[in-house]
Design a protein around this motif. Structure first.
Motif, short mmCIF file in Angstrom:
data_model
loop_
_atom_site.label_atom_id
_atom_site.label_comp_id
_atom_site.label_asym_id
_atom_site.label_seq_id
_atom_site.Cartn_x
_atom_site.Cartn_y
_atom_site.Cartn_z
N UNK A 1 0.84 -1.18 0.00
CA UNK A 1 0.00 0.00 0.00
C UNK A 1 0.88 1.24 0.00
N UNK A 2 0.29 2.36 -0.39
CA UNK A 2 1.00 3.62 -0.22
C UNK A 2 1.18 3.87 1.28
N UNK A 3 2.28 4.53 1.61
CA UNK A 3 2.57 4.83 3.01
C UNK A 3 2.48 6.33 3.24
N UNK A 4 2.07 6.68 4.46
CA UNK A 4 2.10 8.08 4.90
C UNK A 4 2.21 8.07 6.42
N UNK A 5 2.92 9.06 6.94
CA UNK A 5 3.11 9.17 8.39
C UNK A 5 3.62 7.86 8.99
N UNK A 6 4.59 7.26 8.31
CA UNK A 6 5.30 6.08 8.78
C UNK A 6 4.40 4.85 8.94
N UNK A 7 3.39 4.76 8.13
CA UNK A 7 2.54 3.58 8.17
C UNK A 7 1.82 3.38 6.85
N UNK A 8 1.39 2.15 6.54
CA UNK A 8 0.67 1.90 5.29
C UNK A 8 -0.76 2.43 5.37
N UNK A 9 -1.20 3.05 4.29
CA UNK A 9 -2.59 3.51 4.18
C UNK A 9 -3.38 2.40 3.51
N UNK A 10 -4.09 1.61 4.31
CA UNK A 10 -4.78 0.43 3.79
C UNK A 10 -5.94 0.79 2.86
N UNK A 11 -6.26 2.05 2.76
CA UNK A 11 -7.30 2.48 1.82
C UNK A 11 -6.70 2.84 0.45
#
Length: 549
Positions: free
Chosen positions: A340-350
């Motif tokens: 998934x794309x990541x943001x703020x050091x975590x995967x964005x599951x959406x």
């Protein structure tokens, strides 16, 4: 904002001789100055290049040499891409030669650090001063790197008229010990933002502890004769150095969660870091770990990157299996499966990471009628790594999506999402050399090897401090040395200590990954050190190559 890091001053020392092969040793360094630098700031300025000397190697050559020769990871060729004359393959299968393209950077930059330190000490004119002590500590650190990786090295502590012979590994080991013991009380005993990334008393303690833990390795009659069961006469010294760090009260494990300590905004606020090399994508470049770990098609997975990535490094499945403790934060070091794309050091599951491709784009050997029909494919990486049928000679995994997607990837040194094209893929993640976690595990290992415990601590209570801060189950019985080695694997993966650990534990010749492509490596114990680079021997013609090479 990234905390203030050690500033690199423009220094006349940068104009002094910087040799990679011990030539021109009779340069009159003091002649470059008309006035002796007496202020504290002037001393800091001319010392800056000493601290920066190994930055380039640590960001690539050293990291690759320690990681790829261990059971941690493999660097695959992607078709014809990144074979690079076999430099990565040789490290993995253990058949490197003196002409390997990665190894020389360690020798060159460590020797450069020694020469720069000698230059600065010559300018100071007083080896016994508190100002000189950090430079002597750094010189000892660079000698440790050379001794650990190359065995016998020339001992140079000042101006010489000719290229000296190499001193034995044991002699260098004893020199490092005596040098650090002599100066440790003159090193800064206060830990501040101002001396972050510099030599302190506790940096010297950690280096001594590491030296003592490997004492039997470094003082063996030859590298091939070392056996892991041999008596280590310095185990009590390991304990003493570790206790000095522990009792200082400056360091702890709990200031940040595990992965937070390795982000691009790390720095002196990380109380686990005893000694680290600062990096900055603009001013202190050279750290490029993410370039090799990120998926070849994942250029925009974490942030829009202005330049392509290599995507060649993959964690070996047998090493990945160690990251299986319930609740352990370190399980998140390696990512795999659906991406998934990541943001703020975590995967964005959406936001699934989709790639426009075709069946032939996924598997270059697919030849069905719909081979080139395009569709959106949800990127998925697998744990297993399989070479192409003819891939052995180059470690070719293939340059299609199947090949690019084999193997989990490390996000420990999370990419710098602010990187620009002008930064040349450099990251701002500082790289720790000595950590408080290492101090606890070195003390635990010394106890397991027979040292007398101190301060009411046992190997179990020391390792449980690590387990507790990462959220892993604590040991309820006394751990074994094998347990400790696995704990070191989890704690220090991607930090360039695994080769050192495997040699000390007698496992460097074990079988992992694709090492069976060169079966002689299972018995070639001379490979516990690297060969002197051909470029070095071409200049230093009175030196002999390390045995076996």
């Amino acid at each position: 904002m990234k905390p203030i890091k050690y500033t690199r001053y423009i220094s006349a020392v940068a104009l002094a001789f910087t040799l990679s092969s011990c030539t021109d040793l009779d340069v009159d360094i003091k002649s470059q100055y008309t006035e002796f630098p007496t202020s504290e700031r002037a001393a800091e300025a001319i010392s800056a290049d000493v601290y920066a000397a190994y930055r380039r190697a640590l960001g690539y050559n050293h990291w690759m040499s320690q990681t790829l020769t261990s059971d941690e990871a493999v660097s695959l060729a992607l078709g014809t891409d990144y074979y690079d004359g076999g430099r990565f393959r040789e490290l993995h299968v253990h058949n490197w030669t003196a002409d390997n393209g990665i190894i020389p950077g360690m020798w060159n930059d460590a020797m450069n650090g020694i020469n720069l330190a000698n230059n600065v000490l010559a300018i100071f004119g007083d080896d016994q001063s508190e100002t000189a002590a950090p430079m002597r500590a750094m010189r000892a650190f660079y000698y440790f790197i050379l001794m650990d990786n190359f065995g016998d090295v020339p001992l140079i502590t000042g101006k010489v008229d000719q290229i000296p012979d190499r001193s034995s590994r044991s002699e260098i080991c004893h020199f490092i010990e005596s040098e650090l013991l002599e100066i440790r009380d003159r090193l800064p005993a206060d830990v501040t933002v101002a001396n972050y990334g510099q030599a302190t008393r506790y940096m010297a303690d950690a280096l001594l502890a590491k030296l003592y833990l490997n004492w039997a390795v470094y003082t063996a009659s030859d590298v091939a004769s070392y056996m892991p069961g041999v008596r280590n006469e310095k185990l009590s010294n390991v304990i003493a150095m570790c206790d000095d760090i522990i009792e200082s009260g400056f360091y702890n494990l709990d200031s940040h969660k595990y992965l937070e300590k390795f982000r691009p905004d790390n720095g002196p606020q990380i109380k686990d870091f005893i000694f680290a090399v600062p990096y900055d994508r603009e001013k202190q470049q050279g750290m490029t770990y993410t370039r090799y770990w990120i998926h070849r098609n994942g250029q925009n997975q974490f942030a829009p990157l202005p330049q392509s990535v290599a995507g060649t490094l993959r964690v070996l499945p047998t090493f990945l299996e160690k990251f299986n403790l319930e609740g352990d934060q370190r399980n998140d070091i390696y990512i795999g499966g659906l991406q998934y794309y990541w943001s703020d050091y975590g995967p964005d599951l959406n936001r699934p990471f989709l790639i426009t491709t075709s069946k032939k784009g996924i598997d270059q050997d697919y030849s069905g009628g719909d081979a080139n029909d395009t569709f959106e494919w949800h990127l998925e990486t697998s744990k297993e790594i399989t070479l192409r049928p003819d891939g052995g000679p180059t470690l070719n995994g293939g340059n299609d999506l199947k090949g690019r997607s084999m193997g989990y990837r490390s996000i420990k040194f999370y990419m710098d999402v602010e990187v620009t094209a002008a930064n040349n893929r450099s990251q701002s993640n500082d790289v720790p050399i000595f950590r408080y976690a290492d101090v606890l595990l070195m003390k635990a290992e010394a106890i397991l090897r027979g040292a007398t415990p101190t301060a009411g601590e046992t190997a179990r209570t020391l390792i449980n401090q690590i387990r507790n801060y990462v959220g892993a189950p604590e040991f309820t019985t006394e751990p074994t040395l094998e347990d400790l080695l696995d704990e070191r694997a989890r704690e220090f993966t991607d930090e360039s200590w695994r080769r050192n650990d495997l040699i000390r534990f007698g496992k460097f010749e074990d079988n992992w990954g694709f090492k069976s492509l060169y079966t002689a490596g299972f018995t070639e114990k001379f490979r516990r050190i690297f060969p002197l680079p051909t470029s070095v021997l071409n200049v230093n013609t009175n030196w002999e190559q390390n045995p076996g090479y």
